[in-house]
Design an enzyme around this catalytic site. Structure first.
Site, PDB file in Angstrom:
ATOM      1  N   THR A 171       0.830  -1.206   0.000  1.00 52.14           N
ATOM      2  CA  THR A 171       0.000   0.000   0.000  1.00 52.14           C
ATOM      3  C   THR A 171       0.864   1.256   0.000  1.00 52.14           C
ATOM      4  O   THR A 171       0.399   2.322  -0.382  1.00 52.14           O
ATOM      5  CB  THR A 171      -0.887   0.039   1.264  1.00 52.14           C
ATOM      6  OG1 THR A 171      -0.077  -0.338   2.372  1.00 52.14           O
ATOM      7  CG2 THR A 171      -2.047  -0.919   1.149  1.00 52.14           C
ATOM      8  N   GLY A 198      12.187 -10.954   4.556  1.00 52.97           N
ATOM      9  CA  GLY A 198      11.117  -9.960   4.501  1.00 52.97           C
ATOM     10  C   GLY A 198      11.064  -9.088   5.741  1.00 52.97           C
ATOM     11  O   GLY A 198      10.037  -8.500   6.057  1.00 52.97           O
ATOM     12  N   SER A 248      13.416  -6.680   6.160  1.00 54.88           N
ATOM     13  CA  SER A 248      14.085  -5.441   5.778  1.00 54.88           C
ATOM     14  C   SER A 248      15.477  -5.234   6.342  1.00 54.88           C
ATOM     15  O   SER A 248      15.782  -4.198   6.928  1.00 54.88           O
ATOM     16  CB  SER A 248      13.239  -4.244   6.180  1.00 54.88           C
ATOM     17  OG  SER A 248      12.280  -4.078   5.240  1.00 54.88           O
ATOM     18  N   SER A 249      16.312  -6.220   6.109  1.00 49.94           N
ATOM     19  CA  SER A 249      17.708  -6.038   6.496  1.00 49.94           C
ATOM     20  C   SER A 249      18.311  -4.870   5.720  1.00 49.94           C
ATOM     21  O   SER A 249      19.138  -4.133   6.254  1.00 49.94           O
ATOM     22  CB  SER A 249      18.497  -7.315   6.225  1.00 49.94           C
ATOM     23  OG  SER A 249      18.259  -7.747   4.914  1.00 49.94           O
ATOM     24  N   SER A 250      17.889  -4.677   4.481  1.00 47.55           N
ATOM     25  CA  SER A 250      18.496  -3.601   3.692  1.00 47.55           C
ATOM     26  C   SER A 250      18.102  -2.226   4.240  1.00 47.55           C
ATOM     27  O   SER A 250      18.943  -1.340   4.332  1.00 47.55           O
ATOM     28  CB  SER A 250      18.145  -3.730   2.210  1.00 47.55           C
ATOM     29  OG  SER A 250      16.764  -3.663   2.006  1.00 47.55           O
ATOM     30  N   GLU A 262      17.518   2.419  -2.629  1.00 45.17           N
ATOM     31  CA  GLU A 262      16.940   1.217  -3.260  1.00 45.17           C
ATOM     32  C   GLU A 262      16.571   1.499  -4.719  1.00 45.17           C
ATOM     33  O   GLU A 262      16.854   0.692  -5.605  1.00 45.17           O
ATOM     34  CB  GLU A 262      15.660   0.781  -2.521  1.00 45.17           C
ATOM     35  CG  GLU A 262      15.852   0.433  -1.059  1.00 45.17           C
ATOM     36  CD  GLU A 262      16.279  -1.011  -0.825  1.00 45.17           C
ATOM     37  OE1 GLU A 262      16.306  -1.804  -1.779  1.00 45.17           O
ATOM     38  OE2 GLU A 262      16.590  -1.328   0.337  1.00 45.17           O
ATOM     39  N   ASP A 270       9.610   0.539   4.872  1.00 41.44           N
ATOM     40  CA  ASP A 270      10.694  -0.132   5.610  1.00 41.44           C
ATOM     41  C   ASP A 270      11.639   0.887   6.235  1.00 41.44           C
ATOM     42  O   ASP A 270      12.041   0.766   7.397  1.00 41.44           O
ATOM     43  CB  ASP A 270      11.488  -1.051   4.676  1.00 41.44           C
ATOM     44  CG  ASP A 270      10.602  -2.067   3.990  1.00 41.44           C
ATOM     45  OD1 ASP A 270       9.423  -2.171   4.364  1.00 41.44           O
ATOM     46  OD2 ASP A 270      11.089  -2.734   3.070  1.00 41.44           O
TER      47      ASP A 270
END
Ligand code: GLA
Length: 381
Positions: free
Chosen positions: A33, A120, A122-124, A156, A168
């Site tokens: 969303t 899923g 969100s390590s990044s 990203e 994130d």
């Protein structure tokens, strides 16, 4: 983790730096969303990244990834982009700061993390937020928290090939212990919701699968949504994002858009409403409704948005069979985890059944992570 980092930092650079940390995230509801201008409901978790950093007075970055045992050096110009994907996150953060006029120079760093990769969580974003926060602090740039999150998001987009939304990075910058946050991704208004459901636990079951092409499939979903929003906009100019559209307006353009794009948009419009329904339910302490909405999200993500997979559908089915209050695939999808809201007294049975049945079918057990809602980006003392 901090002492391992510190030891390596001294060996490599001969002194000590400052420590910064940030967190991975969960999301209770509101998936896909964010880039549609809708609502999300994330929180930061107790798994994250820690980096020790010291400015080195040059214009080069010397970075060591402890978990991977890899050392990389790069400059700060656009053409200096490193090839290692982990280093691109740090490089991207530097570039996005520079593009915004931030005067930064080189630094030395050693970092490590405990956010499971590809799960899923969100390590990044945790990595981006750690460095965005740290560089803002160390170079005294005065960048506000929303912009720090944007720096991660655009890292990203521009350096990692994922046209992600803001959720994130928002969660890992704004996260607060014990609180989930409802963010309106159109107006960027947000509200903290203390989250401590008495008698329930939140637990993640990590399928430990990550399907290839997740980022191109993700970008394709986003394109579908933008395509449908622009079709609806012809009749309803106020529709900036799908979030602004009503289901009837989607039906008006049914003949103009592909069946696939229609399904994607239908999911998003329903999901935006589900977040609001969950907020109302939480205010009443009605966790049964929260759970029901989570199952509806899973169904939509699996059948309309098509970002689930066999392993996650299987975990969702087991949750249902075990009487778990709510369960759904979490995050972008295409592998990773389910998030489960489960009554305390059902927890042990659910975990045991899920492990055994999953192992029998897929040859390995899912990993289990109890959710602890924690602080986001910060300096460690
Ligand atoms: C990924 C993206 C987020 C969001 C989720 C799905 O985690 O990074 O921006 O779109 O997928 O909700």
């Amino acid at each position: 983790m901090k002492s391992r980092i510190s030891e390596k930092f001294r060996t490599l650079f001969g002194k000590d730096g400052d420590f910064f940390a940030s967190a991975g995230r969960i999301n209770l509801i509101g998936e896909h969303t964010d880039y549609n201008g809708g609502y999300v409901f994330p929180g930061a978790i107790d798994k994250g990244m820690i980096a020790e950093i010291e400015l080195n007075g040059t214009n080069r970055v010397c970075a060591y990834a402890l978990d991977l045992d890899e050392y990389v050096e790069f400059g700060l110009e656009e053409e200096d982009i490193p090839s290692q994907s982990w280093a691109r996150y740090i490089f991207g953060v530097c570039r996005e700061i520079i593009k915004r006029g931030g005067m930064i120079g080189g630094f030395n760093t050693v970092f490590a993390g405990d956010v499971p990769l590809g799960a899923g969580m969100s390590s990044s974003a945790a990595l981006e937020s750690t460095f965005a926060f740290a560089l803002n602090y160390l170079f005294n740039l005065g960048i506000d928290k929303f912009e720090l999150a944007r720096i991660g998001q655009y890292t990203e987009h521009n350096y990692c090939g994922v046209k992600c939304g803001i959720m994130d990075q928002f969660a890992s910058v704004f996260g607060k212990k014990g609180n989930l946050m409802r963010l309106d991704c159109k107006t960027m208004e947000y509200k903290y919701y203390p989250f401590d459901p008495k008698g329930y636990k939140l637990v993640l079951l990590d399928s430990v699968v990550k399907h290839e092409l997740a980022s191109s499939a993700y970008n394709k979903r986003r394109e579908s949504c933008e395509h449908v929003a622009s079709a609806i906009r012809k009749n309803h100019p106020e529709v900036e994002f799908l979030r602004d559209a009503k289901k009837e307006w989607l039906d008006e353009v049914k003949a103009e858009v592909s069946e696939e794009d229609y399904m994607r948009a239908e999911y998003v419009i329903e999901e935006v409403q589900r977040v609001l329904d969950v907020c109302d339910a939480l205010e009443r302490g009605d966790y049964e409704t929260v759970g029901q909405k989570m199952y509806e999200t899973h169904h939509g993500m699996s059948k309309l948005y098509e970002v689930s997979c066999e392993e996650l559908d299987f975990l969702n089915d087991i949750a249902k069979e075990c009487g778990v209050t709510g369960s759904r695939v979490m995050g972008g999808g295409f592998g990773g985890c389910t998030i489960n809201l489960v009554k305390n007294e059902l927890y042990d049975n659910f975990i045991a059944k899920a492990k055994a049945a999953f192992k029998e079918k897929f040859g390995h057990e899912p990993k289990v992570y109890d959710v602890v809602i924690s602080d986001g980006a910060r300096k460690l003392e």
